[in-house]
Design an enzyme around this catalytic site. Sequence first.
Site, PDB file in Angstrom:
ATOM      1  N   GLN A  12      11.548 -35.408  -1.458  1.00 11.30           N
ATOM      2  CA  GLN A  12      11.216 -36.257  -2.603  1.00 11.30           C
ATOM      3  C   GLN A  12      12.417 -36.522  -3.486  1.00 11.30           C
ATOM      4  O   GLN A  12      12.506 -37.572  -4.126  1.00 11.30           O
ATOM      5  CB  GLN A  12      10.103 -35.603  -3.416  1.00 11.30           C
ATOM      6  N   GLU A  58      14.364 -39.438  -2.064  1.00 14.83           N
ATOM      7  CA  GLU A  58      13.607 -40.665  -2.268  1.00 14.83           C
ATOM      8  C   GLU A  58      13.685 -41.131  -3.717  1.00 14.83           C
ATOM      9  O   GLU A  58      13.864 -42.321  -3.998  1.00 14.83           O
ATOM     10  CB  GLU A  58      12.144 -40.460  -1.848  1.00 14.83           C
ATOM     11  N   GLN A  76      12.026 -36.036 -26.265  1.00 12.56           N
ATOM     12  CA  GLN A  76      11.505 -36.065 -24.896  1.00 12.56           C
ATOM     13  C   GLN A  76      10.050 -36.510 -24.915  1.00 12.56           C
ATOM     14  O   GLN A  76       9.134 -35.698 -25.053  1.00 12.56           O
ATOM     15  CB  GLN A  76      11.644 -34.696 -24.234  1.00 12.56           C
ATOM     16  N   TYR A 106       6.687 -23.036 -19.179  1.00  9.25           N
ATOM     17  CA  TYR A 106       6.415 -23.428 -17.801  1.00  9.25           C
ATOM     18  C   TYR A 106       6.199 -22.189 -16.928  1.00  9.25           C
ATOM     19  O   TYR A 106       7.087 -21.335 -16.801  1.00  9.25           O
ATOM     20  CB  TYR A 106       7.545 -24.266 -17.220  1.00  9.25           C
ATOM     21  N   SER A 118      10.183 -32.981 -28.837  1.00 11.61           N
ATOM     22  CA  SER A 118       9.370 -33.526 -27.746  1.00 11.61           C
ATOM     23  C   SER A 118       7.985 -33.857 -28.278  1.00 11.61           C
ATOM     24  O   SER A 118       7.292 -32.982 -28.801  1.00 11.61           O
ATOM     25  CB  SER A 118       9.263 -32.520 -26.590  1.00 11.61           C
TER      26      SER A 118
END
Length: 323
Positions: free
Chosen positions: A292, A295, A180, A54, A154
């Site tokens: 976010q 939420e 995953q 990432y 994954s």
Amino acid sequence: MNYRRLGRSGLQVSELSIGSWVTYGNQVDAKAARESLAAAYDAGVNFFDNAEVYAGGQSETLMGDALKTLAWPRLNYIVSTKFFWGIDKGPNRHHTLNRKYLLDAIDHSLKRLQLDYVDLVYCHRPDPRTPIEETVWAMHDMIARGKALYWGTSEWSADEIRSAYDIAERHHLHKPVMEQPQYNLFHRQRVEKEYARLYEDIGLGLTTWSPLASGLLTGKYRDGVPQNSRAALKGYESMREELTHPEKNRAVGELAVIARELDASVGQLALAWILKNPHVSTVITGASRIEQIGENMKAAELATRLTPEIVEKIEQTVGDLAD
């Protein structure tokens, strides 16, 4: 926040968790990363998902700096990383799960994360060029050396997961505990059908990713690609066709009607629908803005209000658009 066992292990993970893919190092800087982790932790989240690849390692660095500053008790949170893609080009540096790469990669990830160990470590994709037995031994040794506590996969096929499990069983090694996979209203086949036997047979746990289909299930792409959205980022242009899919966005509009009847957003509805699946240990959510997170966390309460009739209505709305 509710907590669920990670498969058949004794580890308890928050049913909603935070992932750093795309956001950390691309949409979120150091200050925002720290604030988002703190907000999630205050909401009861205890699992924070990451990966070596990432942002070319920067995501791990940002998370590591944030965790060091926040200084939570180590027993209070769970961190993951994943290996396969690599950061650098060259032999034994990318697109592999061989022993040399794996045992080197974990050391570099721990340095970036500023941790003595990660709780969960994943083989980020299968590697057809490395014998599964070699990978299983390497993952076992990673745990035996105290650098990780549990390992998993994954986006492996059911046959590949079972093969790894059987090898570990035969040699009395640490077994894969979790997978995953991508899982959302538009992407269901693998979780609901391909893996069906594995939940009972080997106790497979799921830490699912892309619950909102990269933002499609928020409704933000119904009128095109908004500026500063994920699909507008450099390097993510390939996502635009899927995110602006006319029929899927039509279905999202109909889901939004169902959501409004429950005084919720369509994104919260999509997250709550996943939480109704008992095989899901945790739903990995993402957030480029701190608002976010709050939420998304409301989806846990919403899930308790999804009756079988509402769930059926949701699934009928998506219909044949799901794969």
